[in-house]
Design a protein around this motif. Structure first.
Motif, PDB file in Angstrom:
ATOM      1  N   LYS A  11      42.762  40.070  40.937  1.00 39.77           N
ATOM      2  CA  LYS A  11      42.565  40.489  39.543  1.00 39.77           C
ATOM      3  C   LYS A  11      43.356  41.764  39.247  1.00 39.77           C
ATOM      4  O   LYS A  11      43.977  41.881  38.183  1.00 39.77           O
ATOM      5  CB  LYS A  11      41.081  40.720  39.264  1.00 39.77           C
ATOM      6  CG  LYS A  11      40.272  39.449  39.191  1.00 39.77           C
ATOM      7  CD  LYS A  11      38.801  39.786  38.942  1.00 39.77           C
ATOM      8  CE  LYS A  11      37.967  38.532  38.834  1.00 39.77           C
ATOM      9  NZ  LYS A  11      36.552  38.860  38.586  1.00 39.77           N
ATOM     10  N   LEU A  14      47.031  40.903  38.920  1.00 36.75           N
ATOM     11  CA  LEU A  14      47.285  40.258  37.630  1.00 36.75           C
ATOM     12  C   LEU A  14      47.281  41.301  36.506  1.00 36.75           C
ATOM     13  O   LEU A  14      48.122  41.255  35.608  1.00 36.75           O
ATOM     14  CB  LEU A  14      46.243  39.168  37.362  1.00 36.75           C
ATOM     15  CG  LEU A  14      46.353  37.912  38.230  1.00 36.75           C
ATOM     16  CD1 LEU A  14      45.073  37.071  38.135  1.00 36.75           C
ATOM     17  CD2 LEU A  14      47.569  37.089  37.836  1.00 36.75           C
ATOM     18  N   VAL A  32      51.297  33.385  30.398  1.00 34.86           N
ATOM     19  CA  VAL A  32      50.694  33.317  31.730  1.00 34.86           C
ATOM     20  C   VAL A  32      51.790  33.144  32.772  1.00 34.86           C
ATOM     21  O   VAL A  32      51.740  33.740  33.860  1.00 34.86           O
ATOM     22  CB  VAL A  32      49.664  32.169  31.809  1.00 34.86           C
ATOM     23  CG1 VAL A  32      49.209  31.928  33.242  1.00 34.86           C
ATOM     24  CG2 VAL A  32      48.472  32.456  30.911  1.00 34.86           C
ATOM     25  N   ILE A  36      52.100  35.388  36.197  1.00 37.74           N
ATOM     26  CA  ILE A  36      51.972  34.834  37.552  1.00 37.74           C
ATOM     27  C   ILE A  36      53.275  34.945  38.330  1.00 37.74           C
ATOM     28  O   ILE A  36      53.261  35.122  39.549  1.00 37.74           O
ATOM     29  CB  ILE A  36      51.431  33.391  37.548  1.00 37.74           C
ATOM     30  CG1 ILE A  36      52.380  32.426  36.847  1.00 37.74           C
ATOM     31  CG2 ILE A  36      50.035  33.346  36.962  1.00 37.74           C
ATOM     32  CD1 ILE A  36      51.985  30.956  36.918  1.00 37.74           C
ATOM     33  N   CYS A  39      53.449  38.500  39.455  1.00 37.64           N
ATOM     34  CA  CYS A  39      52.367  38.762  40.399  1.00 37.64           C
ATOM     35  C   CYS A  39      52.521  37.983  41.715  1.00 37.64           C
ATOM     36  O   CYS A  39      52.014  38.398  42.750  1.00 37.64           O
ATOM     37  CB  CYS A  39      51.048  38.405  39.723  1.00 37.64           C
ATOM     38  SG  CYS A  39      49.584  38.863  40.604  1.00 37.64           S
ATOM     39  N   ARG A  43      49.447  29.311  38.866  1.00 36.72           N
ATOM     40  CA  ARG A  43      48.703  29.167  37.607  1.00 36.72           C
ATOM     41  C   ARG A  43      47.215  28.904  37.872  1.00 36.72           C
ATOM     42  O   ARG A  43      46.341  29.431  37.183  1.00 36.72           O
ATOM     43  CB  ARG A  43      49.330  28.025  36.796  1.00 36.72           C
ATOM     44  CG  ARG A  43      48.721  27.824  35.434  1.00 36.72           C
ATOM     45  CD  ARG A  43      49.503  26.800  34.629  1.00 36.72           C
ATOM     46  NE  ARG A  43      50.838  27.263  34.284  1.00 36.72           N
ATOM     47  CZ  ARG A  43      51.120  28.076  33.263  1.00 36.72           C
ATOM     48  NH1 ARG A  43      50.148  28.501  32.489  1.00 36.72           N
ATOM     49  NH2 ARG A  43      52.347  28.448  33.015  1.00 36.72           N
ATOM     50  N   PHE A  46      45.419  32.071  38.532  1.00 35.33           N
ATOM     51  CA  PHE A  46      45.172  32.832  37.304  1.00 35.33           C
ATOM     52  C   PHE A  46      43.937  32.291  36.603  1.00 35.33           C
ATOM     53  O   PHE A  46      43.020  33.042  36.239  1.00 35.33           O
ATOM     54  CB  PHE A  46      46.382  32.764  36.358  1.00 35.33           C
ATOM     55  CG  PHE A  46      46.146  33.500  35.067  1.00 35.33           C
ATOM     56  CD1 PHE A  46      46.478  34.838  34.950  1.00 35.33           C
ATOM     57  CD2 PHE A  46      45.559  32.862  33.971  1.00 35.33           C
ATOM     58  CE1 PHE A  46      46.232  35.531  33.771  1.00 35.33           C
ATOM     59  CE2 PHE A  46      45.311  33.548  32.793  1.00 35.33           C
ATOM     60  CZ  PHE A  46      45.643  34.887  32.691  1.00 35.33           C
ATOM     61  N   TYR A  47      43.892  30.978  36.388  1.00 37.49           N
ATOM     62  CA  TYR A  47      42.799  30.382  35.628  1.00 37.49           C
ATOM     63  C   TYR A  47      41.481  30.342  36.402  1.00 37.49           C
ATOM     64  O   TYR A  47      40.409  30.194  35.807  1.00 37.49           O
ATOM     65  CB  TYR A  47      43.185  29.001  35.101  1.00 37.49           C
ATOM     66  CG  TYR A  47      44.152  29.111  33.948  1.00 37.49           C
ATOM     67  CD1 TYR A  47      43.738  29.629  32.722  1.00 37.49           C
ATOM     68  CD2 TYR A  47      45.486  28.736  34.083  1.00 37.49           C
ATOM     69  CE1 TYR A  47      44.618  29.761  31.662  1.00 37.49           C
ATOM     70  CE2 TYR A  47      46.377  28.859  33.030  1.00 37.49           C
ATOM     71  CZ  TYR A  47      45.935  29.372  31.824  1.00 37.49           C
ATOM     72  OH  TYR A  47      46.814  29.508  30.778  1.00 37.49           O
ATOM     73  N   LEU A  56      41.942  38.518  30.580  1.00 36.09           N
ATOM     74  CA  LEU A  56      42.546  39.464  31.519  1.00 36.09           C
ATOM     75  C   LEU A  56      42.652  40.852  30.890  1.00 36.09           C
ATOM     76  O   LEU A  56      42.313  41.854  31.516  1.00 36.09           O
ATOM     77  CB  LEU A  56      43.929  38.974  31.966  1.00 36.09           C
ATOM     78  CG  LEU A  56      44.781  39.951  32.800  1.00 36.09           C
ATOM     79  CD1 LEU A  56      44.053  40.407  34.064  1.00 36.09           C
ATOM     80  CD2 LEU A  56      46.122  39.306  33.138  1.00 36.09           C
TER      81      LEU A  56
END
Length: 193
Positions: A11, A14, A32, A36, A39, A43, A46-47, A56
């Motif tokens: 987290k 991100l 997004v 990503i 980072c 994906r 992220f989700y 976020l």
């Protein structure tokens, strides 16, 4: 490394990627995919952590707000707590302005509101103890919401008009008004604890 630590690190990574992207372009133009890629996660990751970029952003601002709790006792250092928040806004001007412009006044205000509601509840409780009085729970809940709304609104006004609203004056006025009015209200409508 535990799952909780790994999740928190992901987290934070991100959030750093979002901050980096916000330095280069408006929030509404960030995808997004950009986050990503910067980072180095996929994906799905992220989700797993966030519903969307707005979630976020909200998490990022709320994590910063946690610093208030770490640095100050919101009850005895109310002025310092408010000053800390205002300093955060100044130091993160680009982030706050970008969020304000992209997701709007009401959403940014809701960030402040959700962080200040517990602070205000603690402040009212401390005032009650200090005066050895209690308020009816429903009225106390009303006051908590009322003062939180006022405090959040004043901070939003200050964010919008920092050029004309002096930070120290705003802090002094908030503190003076809150302390004086709350003390009077508790004395007038409270009962002996």
């Amino acid at each position: 490394m535990t799952h909780a630590v790994t999740s928190m690190n992901t987290k934070r990574a991100l959030a750093r990627s979002l901050r980096n992207a916000m330095e280069k372009k408006p929030f509404s133009k960030i995808t997004v995919t950009e986050i990503i890629t910067d980072c180095g996660v996929n994906r799905k990751t992220f989700y797993y952590h966030f519903q969307d970029i707005y979630a976020l952003l909200k998490w990022m601002v709320q994590q910063d707000a946690v610093e208030v709790v770490k640095h100050y006792d919101p009850i005895s250092d109310f002025d310092e707590t408010i000053a800390f928040v205002m300093n955060y806004v100044e130091e993160n001007n680009h982030l706050i302005t970008c969020a304000y412009d992209s997701i709007g006044h009401d959403v940014v205000k809701s960030f402040f509101y959700s962080d200040f509601i517990a602070l205000m509840d603690q402040f009212i409780e401390a005032k009650e103890k200090n005066l050895n009085m209690r308020l009816d729970e429903k009225y106390r809940s009303f006051l908590t919401n009322f003062y939180t709304e006022a405090l959040s609104g004043m901070l939003m006004d200050w964010i919008r008009d920092r050029e004309t609203l002096d930070k120290e004056t705003v802090i002094e006025h908030i503190s003076k008004t809150l302390t004086t009015s709350l003390t009077s209200i508790i004395r007038a409508y409270g009962f002996t604890a």
